[in-house]
Design a protein around this motif. Structure first.
Motif, short mmCIF file in Angstrom:
data_model
loop_
_atom_site.label_atom_id
_atom_site.label_comp_id
_atom_site.label_asym_id
_atom_site.label_seq_id
_atom_site.Cartn_x
_atom_site.Cartn_y
_atom_site.Cartn_z
N PHE A 1 69.26 75.41 72.49
CA PHE A 1 70.40 75.52 73.17
C PHE A 1 71.82 75.21 72.43
CE2 PHE A 1 74.08 73.87 75.95
CZ PHE A 1 73.85 74.92 77.08
N PHE A 2 71.76 74.50 71.49
CA PHE A 2 72.82 73.90 70.57
C PHE A 2 73.19 74.47 69.08
CE2 PHE A 2 72.51 70.28 73.77
CZ PHE A 2 74.15 70.22 74.16
N PHE A 3 71.82 74.79 68.58
CA PHE A 3 71.86 75.30 67.34
C PHE A 3 71.13 76.64 67.07
CE2 PHE A 3 71.12 70.58 67.33
CZ PHE A 3 72.36 70.28 66.70
N THR A 4 70.82 77.46 68.24
CA THR A 4 70.50 78.78 68.05
C THR A 4 71.24 79.62 69.07
OG1 THR A 4 68.56 78.94 69.66
CG2 THR A 4 68.36 78.13 67.31
N ALA A 5 71.09 80.94 68.69
CA ALA A 5 71.80 81.94 69.91
C ALA A 5 70.84 82.53 70.95
CB ALA A 5 72.13 83.14 69.10
N THR A 6 69.47 81.81 70.89
CA THR A 6 68.47 82.20 71.79
C THR A 6 68.29 81.55 73.15
OG1 THR A 6 66.93 80.34 70.95
CG2 THR A 6 66.67 82.67 69.94
N GLU A 7 67.54 82.16 73.96
CA GLU A 7 67.64 81.63 75.53
C GLU A 7 66.60 80.56 75.67
OE1 GLU A 7 68.29 84.32 78.79
OE2 GLU A 7 68.96 85.75 77.64
N PRO A 8 66.74 78.92 75.76
CA PRO A 8 66.01 78.10 75.67
C PRO A 8 64.77 78.38 76.90
CG PRO A 8 67.92 77.21 75.41
CD PRO A 8 67.94 78.54 75.65
N GLY A 9 65.39 78.85 78.10
CA GLY A 9 64.47 79.07 79.19
C GLY A 9 63.41 79.95 79.06
N LYS A 10 63.47 81.18 78.68
CA LYS A 10 62.56 82.14 78.43
C LYS A 10 61.60 81.75 77.29
CE LYS A 10 65.47 86.22 79.66
NZ LYS A 10 66.01 87.56 79.28
N ASN A 11 62.16 81.17 76.26
CA ASN A 11 61.40 80.72 75.21
C ASN A 11 60.19 79.67 75.52
OD1 ASN A 11 62.30 82.45 73.20
ND2 ASN A 11 63.96 81.10 72.70
N LEU A 12 60.65 78.64 76.48
CA LEU A 12 60.12 77.77 76.98
C LEU A 12 58.70 77.99 77.88
CD1 LEU A 12 59.51 74.64 77.76
CD2 LEU A 12 60.94 74.89 79.75
N PHE A 13 59.22 79.09 78.59
CA PHE A 13 58.17 79.69 79.43
C PHE A 13 57.07 80.46 78.82
CE2 PHE A 13 61.37 79.87 83.09
CZ PHE A 13 60.66 78.68 83.67
N SER A 14 57.47 81.09 77.66
CA SER A 14 56.63 82.06 76.67
C SER A 14 55.82 81.16 75.92
CB SER A 14 57.36 82.97 75.71
OG SER A 14 58.22 82.55 74.91
N ALA A 15 56.44 79.98 75.50
CA ALA A 15 55.63 78.98 74.63
C ALA A 15 54.43 78.23 75.25
CB ALA A 15 56.52 77.98 74.18
N PHE A 16 54.89 77.80 76.54
CA PHE A 16 53.83 77.36 77.34
C PHE A 16 52.46 78.33 77.54
CE2 PHE A 16 56.28 73.72 77.85
CZ PHE A 16 55.61 72.58 78.18
N TRP A 17 52.93 79.59 77.89
CA TRP A 17 51.84 80.61 78.43
C TRP A 17 51.11 80.91 77.02
CZ3 TRP A 17 49.55 82.56 82.05
CH2 TRP A 17 48.90 83.78 81.87
N ASP A 18 51.77 81.09 75.95
CA ASP A 18 51.08 81.66 74.67
C ASP A 18 50.17 80.53 73.97
OD1 ASP A 18 52.45 83.93 74.99
OD2 ASP A 18 54.03 83.34 73.30
N SER A 19 50.44 79.33 74.53
CA SER A 19 49.70 78.05 73.64
C SER A 19 48.58 77.94 74.46
CB SER A 19 50.75 76.90 73.63
OG SER A 19 51.00 76.28 74.60
N ASN A 20 48.60 78.15 75.85
CA ASN A 20 47.44 77.85 76.75
C ASN A 20 46.65 79.05 77.13
OD1 ASN A 20 47.35 74.96 77.36
ND2 ASN A 20 49.85 75.41 77.75
N ALA A 21 47.23 80.12 76.98
CA ALA A 21 46.53 81.31 77.61
C ALA A 21 45.71 81.90 76.43
CB ALA A 21 47.42 82.62 78.06
N SER A 22 44.81 81.20 75.84
CA SER A 22 43.89 81.58 74.64
C SER A 22 42.55 81.48 74.80
CB SER A 22 44.23 80.71 73.54
OG SER A 22 43.38 80.82 72.49
#
Length: 436
Positions: free
Chosen positions: A37-58
């Motif tokens: 949120f403070f140091f990048t131009a990305t959207e933390p909300g979308k990345n949060l959901f994708s990170a949790f999904w990608d790390s567990n949907a294996s």
């Protein structure tokens, strides 16, 4: 240096949140959100959901709850007790006695699971209650289990080794073969320390059992047959190519159920309790994995690992000074990243430095895996510390303190393979011939 400052800020925030008692997974995710949120131009909300999904949907991760369930079955039936009874007469005259089962169990199970978390959780569930009941020192057991659990990623097959091989464009088979001797060396170092500690603190060890004859030892070994048969079967179907690591986990769970039912120690109550316990532990580990994956994305977006590696490259160090500097870099990264992420985020920068210095890529793969093992027991994000904390209720800092002597065993192992690189390269060269 500004990028490194961001990494330091996030590390301080993580320590503050952990000291405040916030859940581990929530701490990791919150640090990741702040960083994005403070140091990048990305959207933390979308990345949060994708990170949790990608790390567990294996598919590979499906092995984790199955292996943990296998450990729950062994723990809740008579199988774990029978295993210790079978080992007791053989280890009775060795300093440390049954404490060595922590290392032996993790080494054997690690060759099947390929996962540090699964190895630590499964062997801890089986060994820790038995060692407590028999009067062994709990801190020594916790330290041994935290570090021996990391053998799951050093003794092949190992997911971490596969990730490195792909990133380095190296032979997976060579790296698998290279892991065997360092794995045995590390087991010997762990067991050596346990033996030394036991001779120095005889008052903190339970009294030795009466001497037994060879015939009594052989009769007691009959208790080892069920668990040994299960482990041999799992290893055989994996090595023979009949099953993947995930399928082996399913065979292990079904096999442990069958053995428990055959021994008439499986009841509806312990079956249900085993399922509930495995679900609770698996959810805890997966929740932490999701938080770690989100923090890893933050580190990638901010460029902290690349900046750290680039800073080392700019110092123009001699080959062995470079190795020493990389040890420090990976130790720092291990306080905030999981092992696979450390490899993925740094290899593009580090590997050219290693090749330029004249080091073998297969050797460096084992070197990195050992550093990842250290990261697994390094606060504040030492994953095995979290696993044991949630299983025992002990604070992760207490477990980390208990693991310090074994931590230095890992450092000694790194030093030995650096001074004697043939420990790593002799087996792949013997089996497959020298690499051209």
């Amino acid at each position: 240096m500004e990028t490194l400052g961001i990494g330091l800020l996030l590390l301080v925030l993580m320590l503050v949140l952990l000291a405040g008692g916030l859940w581990i997974a929530m701490t990791l995710a919150l640090c990741g959100w702040v960083g994005q949120f403070f140091f990048t131009a990305t959207e933390p909300g979308k990345n949060l959901f994708s990170a949790f999904w990608d790390s567990n949907a294996s598919w590979e991760l499906a092995a984790l709850p199955l292996f943990i369930w296998m450990g729950e079955i062994l723990f809740r039936t008579k199988l774990s007790e029978e295993m210790f009874e079978g080992l007791r007469p053989w280890l009775n005259r060795i300093p440390g006695r049954l404490m060595h089962t922590t290392v032996l169990g993790c080494g054997i199970f690690g060759s099947v699971s390929g996962s540090s978390a699964a190895t630590c959780a499964t062997i801890s569930k089986v060994a820790l209650p038995e060692l407590r009941r028999r009067g062994y020192d709990e801190n020594l057991a916790l330290g041994a289990l935290a570090t021996s659990g990391t053998l799951g990623i050093l003794i092949p097959p190992s997911i971490t080794m596969v990730v490195y091989a792909v990133a380095a464009d190296a032979s997976v088979i060579r790296i698998f073969l290279a892991g065997f001797l360092p794995g045995l060396l590390l087991m010997a170092l762990f067991m050596g320390y346990i033996g030394w500690w036991s001779t120095r603190h005889p008052d903190r060890m339970p009294p030795a059992d009466p001497p037994t004859s060879l015939g009594q030892k052989l009769r007691a070994s009959g208790n080892l047959i069920p668990c040994t048969a299960l482990i041999v079967f799992i290893v055989w179907v994996l090595v023979a190519g009949y099953a993947t690591a995930t399928e082996c986990a399913a065979y292990g769970a079904v096999g442990s159920l069958a053995i428990a039912a055959w021994g008439r120690s499986l009841t509806v109550r312990n079956f249900v309790d085993g399922l509930v316990g495995a679900t609770r532990t698996s959810c805890m580990i997966m929740f932490i994995l999701g938080g770690a994956a989100f923090l890893t994305k933050t580190m990638a977006f901010t460029g902290v690992p690349i900046a750290l590696a680039g800073w080392v490259d700019g110092m123009q160090l001699s080959p062995y000074a470079l190795i020493a500097a990389l040890v420090l870099v990976y130790l720092v990264l291990g306080t905030a990243l999981d092992g696979i992420s450390m490899i993925v985020l740094t290899t593009a920068v580090v590997l050219p430095m290693i090749q330029k210095a004249g080091f073998d890529l297969v050797w460096f793969g084992i070197f990195v895996v050992l550093l990842v093992e250290i990261a697994e027991v390094t606060p504040p994000v030492g994953f095995n510390l979290f696993v044991l904390q949630n299983m025992t209720g002990k604070d992760s800092n207490i477990i980390a303190k208990a693991a310090i002597p074994f931590f230095f065993c890992l450092i000694v192992c790194i030093g030995l393979i650096t001074v004697f690189p043939s420990i790593v390269t002799v087996l792949p060269n013997l089996v497959m011939g020298p690499e051209r």
